[in-house]
Design a protein around this motif. Structure first.
Motif, PDB file in Angstrom:
ATOM      1  N   ARG A 172       0.836  -1.201   0.000  1.00 50.75           N
ATOM      2  CA  ARG A 172       0.000   0.000   0.000  1.00 50.75           C
ATOM      3  C   ARG A 172       0.865   1.242   0.000  1.00 50.75           C
ATOM      4  NH1 ARG A 172      -1.549   3.423   3.723  1.00 50.75           N
ATOM      5  NH2 ARG A 172      -0.922   2.108   5.443  1.00 50.75           N
TER       6      ARG A 172
ATOM      7  N   THR B 230       1.056   4.174  -2.719  1.00 48.29           N
ATOM      8  CA  THR B 230       0.873   5.589  -2.404  1.00 48.29           C
ATOM      9  C   THR B 230       1.993   6.430  -3.008  1.00 48.29           C
ATOM     10  OG1 THR B 230      -0.342   5.034  -0.402  1.00 48.29           O
ATOM     11  CG2 THR B 230       0.590   7.248  -0.531  1.00 48.29           C
TER      12      THR B 230
ATOM     13  N   TYR C  44      -1.789  -1.263  -5.102  1.00 46.13           N
ATOM     14  CA  TYR C  44      -2.991  -1.259  -4.270  1.00 46.13           C
ATOM     15  C   TYR C  44      -3.788  -2.551  -4.461  1.00 46.13           C
ATOM     16  CZ  TYR C  44      -2.542   3.802  -3.312  1.00 46.13           C
ATOM     17  OH  TYR C  44      -2.127   5.045  -2.902  1.00 46.13           O
TER      18      TYR C  44
ATOM     19  N   HIS D 163      -8.418   2.734  -1.930  1.00 41.03           N
ATOM     20  CA  HIS D 163      -7.174   3.029  -2.645  1.00 41.03           C
ATOM     21  C   HIS D 163      -7.239   2.496  -4.076  1.00 41.03           C
ATOM     22  CE1 HIS D 163      -4.962   4.873   0.584  1.00 41.03           C
ATOM     23  NE2 HIS D 163      -5.124   3.829   1.376  1.00 41.03           N
TER      24      HIS D 163
END
Length: 131
Positions: free
Chosen positions: A2, A6, A21, A45
């Motif tokens: 994750r 990001t 994601y 996400h």
């Protein structure tokens, strides 16, 4: 994964962000219960990356799944309102305005109950009036 997603998302590489994601989501789905407190965030996400990739139908599906998790978590009323806003945005982009009113009304009520963000409330109310 994750966090790597990001980083890619922040750089504007939405395809790579989606891959990271989605891998994170698949790992969660395979190894954690659906009730995991971060499952909704994982769906969100993925949805955000898909939205940037203009894969609106898939993004809508993931926002709705994120929304389902937010509904189960009474402490995330603002998260639920934010999911409603994202769904409204996608409904407008895909010419499905007939469903928009209910999501907007719910988002407005959630913001009224859980924040003092008058600017956000007024913005959503204006959108509702212009439907």
């Amino acid at each position: 994964r994750r966090r790597i997603g990001t980083c890619y998302y922040t750089k504007g590489d939405y395809e790579k962000a989606f891959e990271m994601y989605n891998q994170n989501l698949q790992l969660r789905l395979a190894n954690l219960p659906q009730s995991d407190e971060n499952m909704g965030r994982s769906y969100m996400h993925v949805a955000n990356a898909l939205k940037h990739l203009h894969r609106f139908d898939e993004a809508m599906k993931h926002y709705k799944l994120a929304r389902e998790h937010a509904l189960k978590d009474q402490s995330s009323a603002i998260g639920l309102a934010m999911m409603d806003e994202e769904i409204v945005d996608l409904l407008m982009k895909t010419n499905q305005a007939s469903e928009v009113k209910a999501y907007l009304e719910e988002a407005i009520e959630l913001y009224k109950l859980h924040t003092d963000n008058e600017e956000k409330i007024n913005q959503l109310q204006e959108m509702l009036e212009n439907l």
